[in-house]
Design an enzyme around this catalytic site. Sequence first.
Site, mmCIF file in Angstrom:
data_model
loop_
_atom_site.group_PDB
_atom_site.id
_atom_site.type_symbol
_atom_site.label_atom_id
_atom_site.label_comp_id
_atom_site.label_asym_id
_atom_site.label_seq_id
_atom_site.Cartn_x
_atom_site.Cartn_y
_atom_site.Cartn_z
ATOM 1 N N THR A 170 0.814 -0.976 0.061
ATOM 2 C CA THR A 170 -0.148 -0.098 -0.085
ATOM 3 C C THR A 170 0.746 1.260 -0.012
ATOM 4 O O THR A 170 1.976 1.259 0.781
ATOM 5 C CB THR A 170 -1.000 0.116 1.432
ATOM 6 O OG1 THR A 170 -1.627 -1.089 1.227
ATOM 7 C CG2 THR A 170 -1.931 1.408 1.364
ATOM 8 N N PHE A 172 1.174 5.278 0.958
ATOM 9 C CA PHE A 172 0.662 6.345 1.622
ATOM 10 C C PHE A 172 1.286 7.638 1.125
ATOM 11 O O PHE A 172 2.504 7.571 0.915
ATOM 12 C CB PHE A 172 0.902 6.120 3.037
ATOM 13 C CG PHE A 172 0.462 4.666 3.557
ATOM 14 C CD1 PHE A 172 -0.634 4.526 4.516
ATOM 15 C CD2 PHE A 172 1.086 3.560 3.431
ATOM 16 C CE1 PHE A 172 -1.138 3.389 4.816
ATOM 17 C CE2 PHE A 172 0.703 2.206 3.843
ATOM 18 C CZ PHE A 172 -0.406 2.189 4.378
#
Length: 301
Positions: A170, A172
């Site tokens: 992921t 960010f």
Amino acid sequence: MLRIAYFGPQGTFTEQAARALAPGEDLTPYETVRLALQAVRDGAADAACVPIENSVEGVVPATLDGLSDGDPLVATAETILPIHFSVLKRPGSGEIRTVASHPHALAQVREWLEANLPDATPVASSSTAAAAVGVVEGDFDAAVSAPVANEHYQLEELATGVADVRDAQTRFLMVRRPGELPAPTGADRTSIVAAAVNRTGTLSDLLVELAGRGINLTRIDARPTRNNFGEYRFFIDFEGHLAEPRIIDAMTALRRRCHLRFLGSHPRADEVVATIEDGAGNQDFLDAQAWVDAVLKGEGA
Ligand SMILES: O=C(O)C(=O)Cc1ccccc1
């Protein structure tokens, strides 16, 4: 010390990302992405750390919507975390009938749940850590959480290292109110939101402006404007930095064609250097401009 808002509560993957992007700074959890962004807009925080996209589920809609509505915010840094989960339960508790997590996490462990907890009902929670809090408080029987969640909540690990897709990641962002941009590094990412007017071929025109300058896209997503059914905004990420002549040339062309919001130019976490095609480098744009300037001054032709 910088005041950093992050998508919490304590023990989310986003907290881990915030610690990596702003070590030693003052971190404050907010219940939703929208509230974390609002804290920056209101001046309660200097920056906010929010998830933007993951390799399995795609973008985080709350972040795209939160960045395109309201006062402008600009990403100044990013980090990418590997994602695998711990399944947590109350110590000594019995049958698992409900298992809670953030929808992106549930989607990434669907096969594991079917194989290991086939009778448990998945329940969406606002974050992976909110699910762990819910288990502590007896609202759910199990939570699919970040491994760090257990530093805060002291639950029993039913399983660790859980992920349907190996090497899931992921990305960010750290976002701030508009200000000085981080310096270009040659391995940068620029993000924009383009509100295309409803005319045949607008999206294609935008993409042609980028492709014609040899600019490599890294992501494109559409989100509804939520005002008129069928009207969309395009979120486009591409290689390069706004301070580069080739990107300035593209951005001015895009600005003439649609409503633009600039979402930032910052170094890429994966350090991938921008692809530059023949004739599309910064020096090529500077040389071409210098030639036009000389012609205008009557010093060449
Ligand atoms: O809920 C969290 O912990 C988050 O930070 C959002 C999220 C959810 C699932 C995978 C990665 C990030």
